[in-house]
Design a protein around this motif. Sequence first.
Motif, mmCIF file in Angstrom:
data_model
loop_
_atom_site.group_PDB
_atom_site.id
_atom_site.type_symbol
_atom_site.label_atom_id
_atom_site.label_comp_id
_atom_site.label_asym_id
_atom_site.label_seq_id
_atom_site.Cartn_x
_atom_site.Cartn_y
_atom_site.Cartn_z
ATOM 1 N N LYS A 1 -11.922 3.779 -2.360
ATOM 2 C CA LYS A 1 -11.636 3.408 -0.968
ATOM 3 C C LYS A 1 -11.815 4.654 -0.117
ATOM 4 C CE LYS A 1 -7.522 2.316 -2.431
ATOM 5 N NZ LYS A 1 -7.819 2.273 -3.872
ATOM 6 N N TYR A 2 -12.390 4.498 1.062
ATOM 7 C CA TYR A 2 -12.500 5.640 1.962
ATOM 8 C C TYR A 2 -12.364 5.176 3.399
ATOM 9 C CZ TYR A 2 -17.418 4.188 2.360
ATOM 10 O OH TYR A 2 -18.569 3.467 2.567
ATOM 11 N N LEU A 3 -11.996 6.115 4.262
ATOM 12 C CA LEU A 3 -11.717 5.792 5.655
ATOM 13 C C LEU A 3 -13.016 5.724 6.451
ATOM 14 C CD1 LEU A 3 -9.117 5.449 7.454
ATOM 15 C CD2 LEU A 3 -9.537 7.789 8.220
ATOM 16 N N LEU A 4 -13.199 4.624 7.158
ATOM 17 C CA LEU A 4 -14.368 4.467 8.022
ATOM 18 C C LEU A 4 -14.117 5.023 9.417
ATOM 19 C CD1 LEU A 4 -15.532 0.841 7.114
ATOM 20 C CD2 LEU A 4 -16.653 2.999 6.492
ATOM 21 N N ARG B 1 -6.520 -6.320 4.953
ATOM 22 C CA ARG B 1 -6.528 -6.348 6.414
ATOM 23 C C ARG B 1 -7.219 -5.098 6.975
ATOM 24 N NH1 ARG B 1 -3.840 -8.779 10.713
ATOM 25 N NH2 ARG B 1 -3.669 -7.427 12.571
ATOM 26 N N LEU B 2 -6.925 -3.940 6.385
ATOM 27 C CA LEU B 2 -7.561 -2.706 6.845
ATOM 28 C C LEU B 2 -9.072 -2.775 6.681
ATOM 29 C CD1 LEU B 2 -5.036 -0.107 5.372
ATOM 30 C CD2 LEU B 2 -5.423 -0.574 7.791
ATOM 31 N N SER B 3 -9.507 -3.413 5.609
ATOM 32 C CA SER B 3 -10.940 -3.588 5.385
ATOM 33 C C SER B 3 -11.543 -4.544 6.406
ATOM 34 C CB SER B 3 -11.180 -4.101 3.964
ATOM 35 O OG SER B 3 -12.549 -4.377 3.751
ATOM 36 N N ASP B 4 -10.840 -5.651 6.662
ATOM 37 C CA ASP B 4 -11.336 -6.640 7.635
ATOM 38 C C ASP B 4 -11.479 -6.021 9.031
ATOM 39 O OD1 ASP B 4 -11.407 -8.554 5.676
ATOM 40 O OD2 ASP B 4 -9.490 -9.476 6.224
ATOM 41 N N LEU B 5 -10.576 -5.074 9.360
ATOM 42 C CA LEU B 5 -10.608 -4.438 10.679
ATOM 43 C C LEU B 5 -11.598 -3.276 10.742
ATOM 44 C CD1 LEU B 5 -6.795 -4.356 11.566
ATOM 45 C CD2 LEU B 5 -8.541 -5.866 12.525
ATOM 46 N N GLY B 6 -12.222 -2.982 9.611
ATOM 47 C CA GLY B 6 -13.186 -1.887 9.591
ATOM 48 C C GLY B 6 -12.566 -0.509 9.591
ATOM 49 N N VAL B 7 -11.281 -0.429 9.199
ATOM 50 C CA VAL B 7 -10.613 0.865 9.128
ATOM 51 C C VAL B 7 -10.996 1.582 7.838
ATOM 52 C CG1 VAL B 7 -8.379 2.044 9.025
ATOM 53 C CG2 VAL B 7 -8.692 0.096 10.556
ATOM 54 N N LEU C 1 1.011 2.376 6.043
ATOM 55 C CA LEU C 1 -0.301 2.768 5.530
ATOM 56 C C LEU C 1 -1.243 3.128 6.678
ATOM 57 C CD1 LEU C 1 -0.870 0.250 2.593
ATOM 58 C CD2 LEU C 1 0.122 2.542 2.559
ATOM 59 N N LEU C 2 -1.070 2.455 7.795
ATOM 60 C CA LEU C 2 -1.875 2.781 8.972
ATOM 61 C C LEU C 2 -1.549 4.201 9.443
ATOM 62 C CD1 LEU C 2 -3.914 0.920 10.514
ATOM 63 C CD2 LEU C 2 -2.170 0.689 12.267
ATOM 64 N N ASP C 3 -0.265 4.554 9.441
ATOM 65 C CA ASP C 3 0.143 5.913 9.811
ATOM 66 C C ASP C 3 -0.466 6.941 8.855
ATOM 67 O OD1 ASP C 3 1.659 5.017 11.943
ATOM 68 O OD2 ASP C 3 3.525 4.947 10.799
ATOM 69 N N HIS C 4 -0.499 6.578 7.574
ATOM 70 C CA HIS C 4 -1.096 7.480 6.585
ATOM 71 C C HIS C 4 -2.583 7.679 6.883
ATOM 72 C CE1 HIS C 4 -1.958 9.374 2.730
ATOM 73 N NE2 HIS C 4 -2.986 8.554 2.624
#
Length: 300
Positions: A65-68, A51-57, A15-18
């Motif tokens: 949901k949207y990318l920060l 986790r992605l939210s906690d990291l501010g991604v 998901l990080l790669d995406h």
Amino acid sequence: MARSDTRYREAYNRLLDHCAALSAGAPVPAETVLSEIAGVSRTVVRRCLARLSDLGVIALDGRAKYLLRVPGPEDRIAVTRSPDGREDLEQRFLDWILRFDVPAETPLSVAELARTFGVTQHQLNEFLAGLSRFGLVARRPRGGWMLRGFTKDFAIELSDFRLVLELDAIAKLVEAPVDHPVWQRLADLRERHLVLASQIDTHFHAFSKLDEAFHEAINDVVRNRFVAEFQKVISLIFHYHYMWDKTEEKQRNAAAIQEHLAVIDALEARDANRAAEAARRHLRTSRSTLLSSLRHHDLG
């Protein structure tokens, strides 16, 4: 590391790669689509999103949901696989064949290879028995195993079989209902291809992962355990041979991106004939690349 934790870590990195292929502010797909992309349940996807939210991604706003920010290498999670994992053993075995230029018809010492790969002889025998179904190895008349090898004939037969499987998958995909998750996956893949095409001068090495995701998306429509197993081995073999032929890699990858986009265009238009022809064209190129890598490796 427990298997469930490994699956979570691998899914998170997928998901990080995406997300890395998106632009800041872009919407992140729905959980059902992310579940397809990562190959895990929605429960695991939710854990990854947290986790992605906690990291501010990413930002979570209800179901939206949207990318920060575009993630970087520091956001990835290390994945440690057990040395006797089948997938890991497949990859290391193929790497061993290519790295040490092991010729066809080479007898294989189970005892020596078991030590090399850090597994028991029983585990290695089971692994080789499974691999023999794909014609890479064969039992010797008086016991033991022999490498049949990556010959030109093997490459041609493998490519022909890959064509049969993928054309069948494309025929099924064209008929998929409008709410099938594959359509969102294709839309996401289109965006990732366009992003990489715009960055091809500096990021052409990233094509390998994108190629894998593209073919996975198409073939995942076919729910057949035997097809899935063969596709996995085919993908590994093509991937490892590409690694050893770096000649004109940027140009090859740039051309392959356009071939992928032609397939996606035809699929989204529900044009079965055009999709099949675009797939044939792309797989002919893949076959040529595979054969070229064999010649390059023989000369190397």
